[in-house]
Scaffold this active site. Structure first.
Site, PDB file in Angstrom:
ATOM      1  N   SER A   1       0.843  -1.188   0.000  1.00  0.00           N
ATOM      2  CA  SER A   1       0.000   0.000   0.000  1.00  0.00           C
ATOM      3  C   SER A   1       0.882   1.243   0.000  1.00  0.00           C
ATOM      4  CB  SER A   1      -0.919   0.019   1.227  1.00  0.00           C
ATOM      5  OG  SER A   1      -0.158   0.217   2.410  1.00  0.00           O
ATOM      6  N   LYS A   2       0.353   2.330  -0.550  1.00  0.00           N
ATOM      7  CA  LYS A   2       1.102   3.584  -0.572  1.00  0.00           C
ATOM      8  C   LYS A   2       1.334   4.102   0.843  1.00  0.00           C
ATOM      9  CE  LYS A   2       1.221   8.153  -2.714  1.00  0.00           C
ATOM     10  NZ  LYS A   2       0.512   9.116  -3.594  1.00  0.00           N
TER      11      LYS A   2
END
Length: 284
Positions: free
Chosen positions: A152-153
């Site tokens: 995930s970012k």
């Protein structure tokens, strides 16, 4: 669908504790489903907060659907609680909003991570209650890091953004080639394929049920991203047509403000010609 008063916090907690002691899964017991009209009216008059729940069919039936990756999936009605679709503040939950949006937008296929698979039987019940045929569903394996955490970012930062790779010299298609291989493969397990080949051979049925691994280790002194991604990009750079490579180099130099209009190079006959013209392929 039906409206029911929400259980008191203490009562819910007591039921959870009982489920833990008996080592059973906690599930809403449909208390409000069987309230009489008089009881409902009384609770409304008292101003007791309430939610709106979906009335799941009772009996021995099941929700059965064909997932384009996982195959036949079945969930028994008795294992699906009467789930909330509208909060006590009147706002709809994701399950209801998502189904309504898909119907309105005439969505034919829902392709998402396998962590959304558990919600699908409930969403299908909503589609059918609204008199609509559910779309086709395909649940893909997740992409994890070496510690098995979901990519995930928020957790992994810019390494999962397209700009990160553009700034480090990645060509567009090599990055797509790498991403396609995270959970999918050609019939002959090729590592390199062009865009047309990928379009021709791609099918959801060949998507792996297993989670894929993005081998990124933060602050690795040798590899700034997955070594396979670097290797695939290097292969394309080494083997691409020289004129295409030169045009890409010229574009990058222009964008960086490093190009000088009077830069020259020797032509084939010894004459001096602008390098920008040569690398852009305007001189044979």
């Amino acid at each position: 669908m039906h409206t029911g008063a929400s259980a008191q916090k203490e009562e819910r907690e007591h039921k959870r504790q009982e489920a833990e002691v008996s080592q059973t899964s906690y599930q809403y017991d449909r208390t409000c489903r069987y309230l009489s009209d008089k009881e409902v009216a009384s609770r409304l008059e008292q101003g007791i907060p309430y939610v709106v729940r979906f009335k799941v069919p009772e009996g021995d039936g099941s929700v059965i659907f064909n997932d384009l990756v996982y195959g036949t999936v079945e969930k028994r009605y008795e294992d699906i609680e009467d789930f909330i679709i509208v909060r006590s503040d009147g706002l709809p939950l994701y399950l209801l909003s998502n189904a309504v949006d898909d119907i309105r937008d005439r969505i034919t296929h829902v392709i998402r991570g396998q962590d959304g698979l558990a919600n699908t039987p409930r969403q299908i019940l909503i589609y059918r209650a609204l008199g609509k045929e559910p779309p086709a569903f395909a649940h893909m394996g997740l992409t994890l890091d070496p510690q098995k955490a979901k990519i995930s970012k928020r957790k992994h930062g810019e390494v999962v953004t397209v700009a990160f790779y553009k700034d480090r010299g990645f060509m567009p298609w090599p990055l797509c080639n790498f991403l396609l291989l995270l959970g999918w493969s050609t019939e002959d397990n090729r590592e390199f394929f062009d865009r047309e080949e990928a379009i021709r051979e791609f099918s959801l049925e060949r998507v792996s049920k297993a989670n894929s691994i993005f081998n990124y280790v933060k602050d690795d002194p040798k590899f700034f991203t997955d070594p396979r991604a670097i290797s695939i990009n290097a292969h394309y750079v080494r083997t691409m047509d020289i004129k295409e490579l030169c045009r890409a180099v010229a574009d990058e130099m222009d964008a960086a403000g490093l190009w000088k209009a009077n830069t020259v190079t020797n032509g084939r006959n010894g004459s001096r010609r602008p390098l920008i013209s040569y690398v852009r392929g305007t001189i044979p």
